[in-house]
Design a protein around this motif. Structure first.
Motif, PDB file in Angstrom:
ATOM      1  N   GLY A   1       0.813  -1.250  -0.042  1.00 10.84           N
ATOM      2  CA  GLY A   1       0.088  -0.033   0.001  1.00 10.84           C
ATOM      3  C   GLY A   1       0.861   1.366  -0.124  1.00 10.84           C
ATOM      4  O   GLY A   1       0.809   2.098  -0.817  1.00 10.84           O
ATOM      5  N   LEU A   2       1.692   1.398   1.098  1.00 10.02           N
ATOM      6  CA  LEU A   2       2.657   2.579   0.997  1.00 10.02           C
ATOM      7  C   LEU A   2       3.706   2.352   0.031  1.00 10.02           C
ATOM      8  O   LEU A   2       4.158   3.508  -0.659  1.00 10.02           O
TER       9      LEU A   2
ATOM     10  N   VAL B 210       7.882  17.123   1.772  1.00  9.87           N
ATOM     11  CA  VAL B 210       7.379  17.930   2.826  1.00  9.87           C
ATOM     12  C   VAL B 210       8.758  18.232   3.610  1.00  9.87           C
ATOM     13  O   VAL B 210       8.701  19.022   4.386  1.00  9.87           O
ATOM     14  N   MET B 211       9.740  17.456   3.350  1.00 13.50           N
ATOM     15  CA  MET B 211      10.917  17.549   4.171  1.00 13.50           C
ATOM     16  C   MET B 211      12.245  17.638   3.197  1.00 13.50           C
ATOM     17  O   MET B 211      12.010  16.859   2.269  1.00 13.50           O
ATOM     18  N   PRO B 212      13.382  18.284   3.466  1.00 12.81           N
ATOM     19  CA  PRO B 212      14.260  18.074   2.436  1.00 12.81           C
ATOM     20  C   PRO B 212      15.100  16.873   2.448  1.00 12.81           C
ATOM     21  O   PRO B 212      15.869  16.770   1.302  1.00 12.81           O
TER      22      PRO B 212
ATOM     23  N   SER C 195       1.245  12.806   2.171  1.00 12.95           N
ATOM     24  CA  SER C 195       2.411  14.113   2.580  1.00 12.95           C
ATOM     25  C   SER C 195       1.478  15.283   3.068  1.00 12.95           C
ATOM     26  O   SER C 195       1.665  16.214   3.932  1.00 12.95           O
ATOM     27  N   LEU C 196       0.153  15.305   2.550  1.00 14.02           N
ATOM     28  CA  LEU C 196      -0.802  16.377   2.853  1.00 14.02           C
ATOM     29  C   LEU C 196      -0.981  16.163   4.332  1.00 14.02           C
ATOM     30  O   LEU C 196      -1.217  17.154   5.124  1.00 14.02           O
ATOM     31  N   TYR C 197      -1.095  15.040   4.827  1.00 13.38           N
ATOM     32  CA  TYR C 197      -1.774  14.788   6.169  1.00 13.38           C
ATOM     33  C   TYR C 197      -0.737  15.292   7.160  1.00 13.38           C
ATOM     34  O   TYR C 197      -0.749  15.654   8.229  1.00 13.38           O
ATOM     35  N   TYR C 198       0.696  14.816   6.528  1.00 15.42           N
ATOM     36  CA  TYR C 198       1.967  15.331   7.339  1.00 15.42           C
ATOM     37  C   TYR C 198       1.808  16.923   7.661  1.00 15.42           C
ATOM     38  O   TYR C 198       2.077  17.435   8.680  1.00 15.42           O
ATOM     39  N   ARG C 199       1.330  17.818   6.658  1.00 16.90           N
ATOM     40  CA  ARG C 199       1.412  18.934   6.634  1.00 16.90           C
ATOM     41  C   ARG C 199       0.232  19.483   7.491  1.00 16.90           C
ATOM     42  O   ARG C 199       0.298  20.518   8.332  1.00 16.90           O
ATOM     43  N   VAL C 200      -0.820  18.824   7.481  1.00 17.47           N
ATOM     44  CA  VAL C 200      -1.942  19.022   8.534  1.00 17.47           C
ATOM     45  C   VAL C 200      -1.572  19.020   9.793  1.00 17.47           C
ATOM     46  O   VAL C 200      -1.814  19.614  10.602  1.00 17.47           O
ATOM     47  N   TRP C 201      -0.757  17.877  10.020  1.00 21.17           N
ATOM     48  CA  TRP C 201      -0.420  17.677  11.590  1.00 21.17           C
ATOM     49  C   TRP C 201       0.541  18.811  12.020  1.00 21.17           C
ATOM     50  O   TRP C 201       0.745  19.323  12.983  1.00 21.17           O
TER      51      TRP C 201
ATOM     52  N   LEU D 153       6.021   9.524   6.437  1.00 20.19           N
ATOM     53  CA  LEU D 153       4.781   8.787   5.975  1.00 20.19           C
ATOM     54  C   LEU D 153       4.624   7.404   6.412  1.00 20.19           C
ATOM     55  O   LEU D 153       3.543   6.959   6.911  1.00 20.19           O
ATOM     56  N   PHE D 154       5.669   6.919   6.835  1.00 22.91           N
ATOM     57  CA  PHE D 154       5.566   5.754   7.551  1.00 22.91           C
ATOM     58  C   PHE D 154       5.038   5.532   8.636  1.00 22.91           C
ATOM     59  O   PHE D 154       4.117   4.619   9.074  1.00 22.91           O
TER      60      PHE D 154
END
Length: 482
Positions: free
Chosen positions: A136-137, A170-172, A250-256, A181-182
């Motif tokens: 999946g991932l 979202v990260m360099p 990635s969007l969910y990480y930015r939301v966090w 993401l994991f």
């Protein structure tokens, strides 16, 4: 291409598969299931293959684009081959069926050739769900996150696995991003498991269905999928988590990090939400008018199947009996799929947005040839190279569907059934219409058709280019520079 570097990384992937197989083996030993011998042999074969790769491999500081593509492609070949061993060595399936089941799991397709799941030991069912969760991932994404020893050039492996038309970093550092993401993937799986248990499902069943839901595969431990539970709460929560899994991680990480306002400003996610809500409304109205279904039931089944056939492939109703309009809407949803950076496949919502905006720009330029129109996605300018890749991908996607459908009709499938099967396997959805409808399996299909669909599922999961490039003679020439 440095074949020794490719072999070295493939060896680590094989060892990782051996480690993953110890989990269902532990379950089999604990429950004294007959599958423990097949799982132990699978671990030994995986370890032996890993040692073979290691013998002819050595690490390298940097990877080229060609090596990244080769590692990704052959990594998926290796993973799906090793993933089929428990089915084959346990005598549950023949070679081709075992390979089909493994590819279906890792690619998140959820198309099964098991005629019945009732007689399978839990350890084998758990392994089916593990393949869905790992794939999946992404095999390569998880590999980079947990075993990051190939340097920054692993970006070539990440790109080759296919996440959509955007590189949303979202990260360099790639390793930090894949690890983030994991972690989100793990959290989503744990939360989904807990919610399913609150719905009255026992832990062993909750965790397997959570892995299949977040991995957008659609595998179930029951022949009748989610219909088995007869639970409105379970269906609604499953629909919610399938919808989330179809969004960008990635969007969910930015939301966090930045708050929920980020998700509302994201063009792709807003479009994804509008597509889902619009499809739910259209199908519900069609079911009410065309079949006389009551409003509550119509909304319930349409909500579940729209979110499922956009991403996962779970079944809560026999949509084969639905009106033709509802089937057409579901077929379009299979084509579109989820967002870029999600665990779902398909064309991806971001590409649909870019195609529509590019078409609008061309029309406006026809009216005013000197007008300069900027095309953007998520506030970022989209250059002509990205638009060209998007258009090329769209053409190849449709071309593969029609070529696959043509080959399937040669094998005796009806044209609409062949197109639906091609769409659902390339989009990694699973159930379709006709011979492989909501209540059917892929078991009756011929070996020829299953072989074609194995290739189609891999093409869909790796977004076409990674596998097609292997067919170019220049890819294999040592003198050719990449």
């Amino acid at each position: 291409m440095n074949i020794y570097t490719v072999n070295y990384i493939l060896s680590r992937l094989a060892f990782a598969m051996a480690a993953a197989l110890t989990i269902p083996l532990t379950l089999a030993v604990y429950a004294d299931e007959p599958s423990r011998q097949a799982l132990m042999l699978s671990i030994l074969v995986s370890a032996f293959l890993g040692m073979g790769f290691r013998r002819y491999g050595q690490p390298a500081e940097e990877l080229t684009a060609r090596e990244g593509i080769a590692i990704t492609a052959f990594g998926w070949f290796t993973g799906t081959f090793l993933g089929m061993l428990p089915y084959l060595l346990g005598g549950y399936l023949g070679f081709l069926d075992a390979l089909f089941e493994s590819i279906s799991g890792f690619t998140g397709t959820g198309a099964t050739v098991f005629s019945s799941l009732g007689n399978l030991p839990y350890s084998i069912l758990f392994w089916r769900m593990m393949t869905a969760w790992i794939g999946g991932l992404g095999i390569i994404v998880i590999f980079i996150a947990l075993l990051p020893q190939s340097g920054a050039s692993t970006i070539y492996m990440y790109n080759a696995e296919g996440a959509g038309p955007t590189m949303d970093r979202v990260m360099p550092r790639l390793r930090d991003m894949t690890m983030a993401l994991f972690k989100i993937y793990l959290v989503f799986t744990a939360v989904t498991t807990a919610i399913f248990m609150l719905c009255g499902v026992e832990f062993s069943i909750a965790v397997t269905h959570a892995m299949s839901t977040i991995g957008t595969c659609g595998f179930s431990t029951y022949d009748d999928s989610t219909m088995h539970f007869h639970s409105l709460a379970f269906e609604l929560w499953t629909a919610f988590f399938m919808f989330l899994a179809g969004g960008s991680f990635s969007l969910y990480y930015r939301v966090w990090i930045k708050g929920s306002a980020v998700i509302l400003r994201n063009t792709e996610f807003r479009t994804y939400l509008c597509i889902v809500l619009g499809a739910v409304l259209l199908i519900a109205l069609n079911l009410i008018i065309g079949m006389g279904m009551d409003a509550e039931t119509a909304v319930r089944v349409s909500l579940f199947q729209v979110t499922s056939l956009s991403t996962t492939g779970f079944v809560s109703a026999d949509f084969e009996t639905w009106p033709a309009f509802s089937k057409l809407v579901l077929l379009l949803l299979m084509l579109i799929g989820g967002c870029a950076g999600s665990t779902a496949s398909g064309i991806k919502v971001a590409r649909i947005v870019l195609l529509v905006r590019n078409a609008r720009a061309v029309i406006l330029q026809k009216l005013n040839p000197h007008r300069v129109i900027d095309i953007s996605l998520g506030g970022a300018h989209v250059d002509s190279a990205m638009l060209l890749r998007t258009g090329t991908f769209f053409f190849l996607y449709l071309a593969i569907i029609f070529v696959t459908a043509f080959l399937l009709t040669m094998d005796g499938l009806y044209p609409f059934d062949a197109i639906a099967v091609a769409v659902t396997t390339l989009g990694n959805i699973g159930p379709a219409f006709g011979i492989v409808s909501a209540t059917s399996t892929y078991a009756p299909l011929s070996d020829f058709t299953k072989t074609i669909l194995c290739a189609t599922m891999l093409l869909g999961r790796l977004e076409i280019f990674t596998l097609l490039i292997l067919l170019r003679p220049s890819f294999w020439r040592r003198t050719k520079r990449w």
